[in-house]
Design a protein around this motif. Structure first.
Motif, PDB file in Angstrom:
ATOM      1  N   GLY A 110     -14.793 -10.415 -12.159  1.00 36.36           N
ATOM      2  CA  GLY A 110     -15.390 -10.363 -10.830  1.00 36.36           C
ATOM      3  C   GLY A 110     -15.920 -11.667 -10.321  1.00 36.36           C
ATOM      4  N   GLN A 111     -15.686 -12.789 -11.007  1.00 37.30           N
ATOM      5  CA  GLN A 111     -16.287 -14.047 -10.594  1.00 37.30           C
ATOM      6  C   GLN A 111     -15.330 -14.960  -9.829  1.00 37.30           C
ATOM      7  OE1 GLN A 111     -17.984 -15.897 -14.008  1.00 37.30           O
ATOM      8  NE2 GLN A 111     -19.185 -14.113 -14.597  1.00 37.30           N
ATOM      9  N   GLU A 112     -14.065 -14.802  -9.993  1.00 37.72           N
ATOM     10  CA  GLU A 112     -13.100 -15.709  -9.366  1.00 37.72           C
ATOM     11  C   GLU A 112     -12.230 -14.921  -8.397  1.00 37.72           C
ATOM     12  OE1 GLU A 112     -13.499 -18.754  -9.879  1.00 37.72           O
ATOM     13  OE2 GLU A 112     -14.748 -18.720 -11.660  1.00 37.72           O
ATOM     14  N   SER A 113     -12.803 -14.400  -7.341  1.00 40.43           N
ATOM     15  CA  SER A 113     -12.108 -13.501  -6.433  1.00 40.43           C
ATOM     16  C   SER A 113     -11.011 -14.177  -5.630  1.00 40.43           C
ATOM     17  CB  SER A 113     -13.110 -12.845  -5.479  1.00 40.43           C
ATOM     18  OG  SER A 113     -13.794 -13.843  -4.734  1.00 40.43           O
ATOM     19  N   HIS A 114     -10.986 -15.537  -5.558  1.00 42.65           N
ATOM     20  CA  HIS A 114      -9.944 -16.175  -4.765  1.00 42.65           C
ATOM     21  C   HIS A 114      -8.558 -15.991  -5.391  1.00 42.65           C
ATOM     22  CE1 HIS A 114     -11.063 -19.226  -7.734  1.00 42.65           C
ATOM     23  NE2 HIS A 114      -9.896 -19.793  -7.536  1.00 42.65           N
ATOM     24  N   TYR A 115      -8.480 -15.564  -6.658  1.00 44.65           N
ATOM     25  CA  TYR A 115      -7.181 -15.313  -7.277  1.00 44.65           C
ATOM     26  C   TYR A 115      -6.544 -14.017  -6.783  1.00 44.65           C
ATOM     27  CZ  TYR A 115      -7.927 -19.171 -10.484  1.00 44.65           C
ATOM     28  OH  TYR A 115      -8.112 -20.419 -11.001  1.00 44.65           O
ATOM     29  N   VAL A 116      -7.233 -13.285  -5.920  1.00 44.73           N
ATOM     30  CA  VAL A 116      -6.689 -12.046  -5.373  1.00 44.73           C
ATOM     31  C   VAL A 116      -5.448 -12.319  -4.525  1.00 44.73           C
ATOM     32  CG1 VAL A 116      -8.013 -12.022  -3.231  1.00 44.73           C
ATOM     33  CG2 VAL A 116      -7.387  -9.861  -4.304  1.00 44.73           C
ATOM     34  N   VAL A 117      -5.287 -13.558  -4.064  1.00 42.15           N
ATOM     35  CA  VAL A 117      -4.125 -13.893  -3.244  1.00 42.15           C
ATOM     36  C   VAL A 117      -2.817 -13.674  -4.008  1.00 42.15           C
ATOM     37  CG1 VAL A 117      -4.029 -16.326  -3.876  1.00 42.15           C
ATOM     38  CG2 VAL A 117      -3.242 -15.607  -1.628  1.00 42.15           C
ATOM     39  N   LEU A 118      -2.873 -13.711  -5.345  1.00 43.56           N
ATOM     40  CA  LEU A 118      -1.662 -13.489  -6.134  1.00 43.56           C
ATOM     41  C   LEU A 118      -1.098 -12.090  -5.950  1.00 43.56           C
ATOM     42  CD1 LEU A 118      -2.742 -15.231  -9.475  1.00 43.56           C
ATOM     43  CD2 LEU A 118      -1.060 -16.053  -7.823  1.00 43.56           C
ATOM     44  N   LEU A 119      -1.917 -11.143  -5.489  1.00 49.21           N
ATOM     45  CA  LEU A 119      -1.450  -9.772  -5.300  1.00 49.21           C
ATOM     46  C   LEU A 119      -0.559  -9.633  -4.070  1.00 49.21           C
ATOM     47  CD1 LEU A 119      -4.785  -7.926  -6.133  1.00 49.21           C
ATOM     48  CD2 LEU A 119      -2.701  -7.969  -7.519  1.00 49.21           C
ATOM     49  N   VAL A 120      -0.549 -10.636  -3.200  1.00 51.77           N
ATOM     50  CA  VAL A 120       0.331 -10.582  -2.026  1.00 51.77           C
ATOM     51  C   VAL A 120       1.799 -10.627  -2.453  1.00 51.77           C
ATOM     52  CG1 VAL A 120       1.025 -11.820   0.061  1.00 51.77           C
ATOM     53  CG2 VAL A 120      -1.392 -11.598  -0.530  1.00 51.77           C
ATOM     54  N   ILE A 121       2.102 -11.352  -3.521  1.00 54.19           N
ATOM     55  CA  ILE A 121       3.487 -11.554  -3.931  1.00 54.19           C
ATOM     56  C   ILE A 121       4.151 -10.249  -4.368  1.00 54.19           C
ATOM     57  CG2 ILE A 121       4.966 -12.742  -5.589  1.00 54.19           C
ATOM     58  CD1 ILE A 121       2.942 -15.056  -5.479  1.00 54.19           C
ATOM     59  N   PRO A 122       3.551  -9.425  -5.274  1.00 56.64           N
ATOM     60  CA  PRO A 122       4.209  -8.158  -5.610  1.00 56.64           C
ATOM     61  C   PRO A 122       4.313  -7.203  -4.417  1.00 56.64           C
ATOM     62  CG  PRO A 122       2.035  -8.278  -6.628  1.00 56.64           C
ATOM     63  CD  PRO A 122       2.353  -9.634  -6.107  1.00 56.64           C
ATOM     64  N   VAL A 123       3.335  -7.235  -3.502  1.00 55.61           N
ATOM     65  CA  VAL A 123       3.438  -6.399  -2.298  1.00 55.61           C
ATOM     66  C   VAL A 123       4.646  -6.826  -1.465  1.00 55.61           C
ATOM     67  CG1 VAL A 123       2.296  -5.770  -0.141  1.00 55.61           C
ATOM     68  CG2 VAL A 123       0.974  -5.883  -2.260  1.00 55.61           C
ATOM     69  N   LEU A 124       4.820  -8.121  -1.306  1.00 51.20           N
ATOM     70  CA  LEU A 124       5.971  -8.641  -0.558  1.00 51.20           C
ATOM     71  C   LEU A 124       7.285  -8.254  -1.233  1.00 51.20           C
ATOM     72  CD1 LEU A 124       7.137 -10.473   1.675  1.00 51.20           C
ATOM     73  CD2 LEU A 124       6.814 -12.408   0.129  1.00 51.20           C
ATOM     74  N   ALA A 125       7.369  -8.419  -2.544  1.00 52.70           N
ATOM     75  CA  ALA A 125       8.594  -8.074  -3.274  1.00 52.70           C
ATOM     76  C   ALA A 125       8.891  -6.582  -3.177  1.00 52.70           C
ATOM     77  CB  ALA A 125       8.456  -8.503  -4.737  1.00 52.70           C
ATOM     78  N   LEU A 132       9.821   3.752  -0.911  1.00 49.95           N
ATOM     79  CA  LEU A 132       8.478   3.959  -0.364  1.00 49.95           C
ATOM     80  C   LEU A 132       7.476   4.263  -1.472  1.00 49.95           C
ATOM     81  CD1 LEU A 132       6.640   4.268   2.123  1.00 49.95           C
ATOM     82  CD2 LEU A 132       7.229   6.705   2.097  1.00 49.95           C
ATOM     83  N   ALA A 133       7.899   5.073  -2.453  1.00 50.85           N
ATOM     84  CA  ALA A 133       7.001   5.404  -3.562  1.00 50.85           C
ATOM     85  C   ALA A 133       6.620   4.152  -4.342  1.00 50.85           C
ATOM     86  CB  ALA A 133       7.659   6.425  -4.482  1.00 50.85           C
ATOM     87  N   GLY A 134       7.604   3.288  -4.610  1.00 51.84           N
ATOM     88  CA  GLY A 134       7.303   2.051  -5.323  1.00 51.84           C
ATOM     89  C   GLY A 134       6.409   1.132  -4.526  1.00 51.84           C
ATOM     90  N   LEU A 135       6.666   1.053  -3.202  1.00 47.73           N
ATOM     91  CA  LEU A 135       5.816   0.219  -2.353  1.00 47.73           C
ATOM     92  C   LEU A 135       4.386   0.751  -2.306  1.00 47.73           C
ATOM     93  CD1 LEU A 135       5.410  -2.052  -0.316  1.00 47.73           C
ATOM     94  CD2 LEU A 135       6.293  -0.535   1.463  1.00 47.73           C
ATOM     95  N   ALA A 136       4.236   2.095  -2.164  1.00 48.59           N
ATOM     96  CA  ALA A 136       2.899   2.696  -2.113  1.00 48.59           C
ATOM     97  C   ALA A 136       2.148   2.462  -3.415  1.00 48.59           C
ATOM     98  CB  ALA A 136       3.021   4.191  -1.811  1.00 48.59           C
ATOM     99  N   ALA A 137       2.862   2.618  -4.554  1.00 49.71           N
ATOM    100  CA  ALA A 137       2.214   2.395  -5.845  1.00 49.71           C
ATOM    101  C   ALA A 137       1.756   0.953  -5.992  1.00 49.71           C
ATOM    102  CB  ALA A 137       3.179   2.768  -6.968  1.00 49.71           C
ATOM    103  N   THR A 138       2.577   0.023  -5.523  1.00 57.60           N
ATOM    104  CA  THR A 138       2.210  -1.392  -5.609  1.00 57.60           C
ATOM    105  C   THR A 138       0.973  -1.690  -4.761  1.00 57.60           C
ATOM    106  OG1 THR A 138       4.539  -1.957  -5.941  1.00 57.60           O
ATOM    107  CG2 THR A 138       3.061  -3.747  -5.313  1.00 57.60           C
TER     108      THR A 138
END
Length: 437
Positions: A110-125, A132-138
């Motif tokens: 919980g201390q380095e929240s700026h690394y949350v930007v890495l989660l954009v990449i799997p959402v984009l992929a 739709l199920a895979g996208l929703a799960a991601t």
């Protein structure tokens, strides 16, 4: 063409079209490069804001380095691996992105929240590759990790907790909105690609149909030309036979009709031979030969005919070079050009032939003195059975052009003016380079 809304809905809520390996390689390679760039940017941000964030923990540095190496390995797999299954590889790639984010979240505590930007990449992929199920799960996993990263540390004030959760929820909603927008854009791309493929398929069918129709039309024109050319000598032969069979025919008339029979039979034989030479064009058998040899052979065959017509036949001096061509076909093509030149040159005129190097090809040429060819006639030169000569078959230039094109070249009217008409037989070099003897 208006998009099909039913297919559009199916694209949003259903599965994407099958992934093609080449397209998947391009997309995933771009995504990998994007991931590598994000990792480098995050490391740079941490170094810039080190006074605020503190030194980079060893565990985070190790995780980022390992991820960097894994991405390089994945990029290597994208290059020329035919055994890759795009659908399976896409799921694995998204799962690895999420797994790395989970590991990083556990390390961050919980201390380095700026690394949350890495989660954009799997959402984009996922928006590109998964159902739709895979996208929703991601999106759910990405949102859960975002909220988990701001889990209440010991000693936090209630107000601080609410602010952190508010920010995390905002980021999670951003992921959802990002996934919807990208999915809509991707679905439009799928449908545009489907329309393009359908259009290309229709164009291919139309092209095949037009080619078939043109072939049939060409066969019809050729058949008509053959029938026309054969009909004339056959009619003359029939007339001569009828005349010679009449009881009141004089010996002189019979001799004249027998001469007509011989001439028209010879014309019919020549027409048949020329047509067979044109129709049964065999592939050229190239071999290295001196250009002077080919010119001398053709000139030797035509010289007697030229002298009989009161013409001067010259072979232009040139360097004796090696070229690669079929000697029999080139000799026959040059002989046809020479015979045409002899018929077109007034008595006392001159015919000149030679060869020159022009880039990566050898050009044999035949030029003659005489009147320029009229534009209407020049436009039809090389057309089978087209001739302006009373006794011509109209196949001489057609045969020469066919032989030149069989070598990958062409027969061109290079000069057309009063006093100089020149044809060039252009043959690209393929097997033997030009070399001085």
């Amino acid at each position: 063409m208006a998009p099909d809304t039913s297919q559009f809905a199916t694209g949003i809520w259903g599965s994407p079209p099958p992934l093609e390996l080449a397209a998947f390689r391009r997309q995933n390679s771009t995504l990998i490069l994007l991931s590598l760039g994000v990792l480098l940017c995050l490391l740079g941000i941490h170094l810039v804001f080190r006074p605020l964030l503190g030194p980079l923990p060893f565990a985070i540095a190790l995780a980022l380095c390992l991820r960097f190496l894994l991405l390089l390995g994945e990029l290597w797999l994208m290059s020329g691996r035919e055994w890759l299954r795009p659908a399976t590889f896409a799921r694995v790639s998204v799962a690895v992105h999420l797994l790395f984010a989970v590991i990083l979240a556990r390390i961050n505590s919980g201390q380095e929240s700026h690394y949350v930007v890495l989660l954009v990449i799997p959402v984009l992929a996922s928006a590109f590759w998964l159902s739709l199920a895979g996208l929703a799960a991601t999106v759910l996993v990405a949102s859960g990790l975002t909220i988990f990263q701001v889990w209440t540390p010991a000693g936090s004030t209630p107000a601080g907790v609410l602010v952190e959760y508010f920010e995390a929820t905002t980021v999670a909603l951003t992921f959802l909105l990002f996934a919807i927008i990208v999915r809509l854009l991707v679905v439009q791309q799928w449908h545009q690609e489907a329309e393009v493929r359908a259009g290309m398929a229709e164009l291919a069918r139309t092209r095949d149909r037009l080619v078939q129709e043109e072939k049939l039309a060409a066969i019809g024109r050729l058949s008509g030309a053959i029938a026309h050319e054969i009909r004339n000598p056959v009619a003359m032969i029939r007339t001569a036979l009828t005349a010679t069979s009449r009881p009141d025919a004089s010996p002189e008339n019979r001799d004249e009709f027998f001469s007509i029979l011989a001439q028209e039979s010879l014309r019919l034989e020549r027409l048949t031979e020329d047509f067979l030479a044109y129709a049964r064009q065999r592939p050229p058998e190239r071999r290295s030969l001196e250009t002077a040899t080919a010119l001398g052979s053709a000139a030797g065959l035509a010289r007697a005919r030229a002298e009989e017509a009161g013409l001067q036949l010259e072979v232009a001096p040139a360097e004796n070079r090696l070229a690669s061509f079929d000697p029999f076909q080139v000799q026959q093509a040059l002989l046809n050009l020479l015979l045409n030149a002899i018929d077109a040159t007034p008595r006392g005129g001159r015919i000149r032939m030679g060869a020159r190097q022009e880039g990566g090809r050898v050009v044999f040429f035949v030029e003659n003195e005489g009147d320029a060819i009229p534009p209407a006639v020049a436009a039809r030169l090389g057309e089978p059975f087209f001739t302006t000569k009373p006794r011509g078959t109209g196949l001489g230039l057609a045969i020469a052009r066919s032989m030149a094109r069989g070598h990958g070249g062409d027969l061109l009217l290079e000069e057309n003016r009063a006093g100089c008409v020149r044809f060039g037989l252009r043959i690209p070099e393929e097997e033997a380079p030009w070399a001085p003897s």
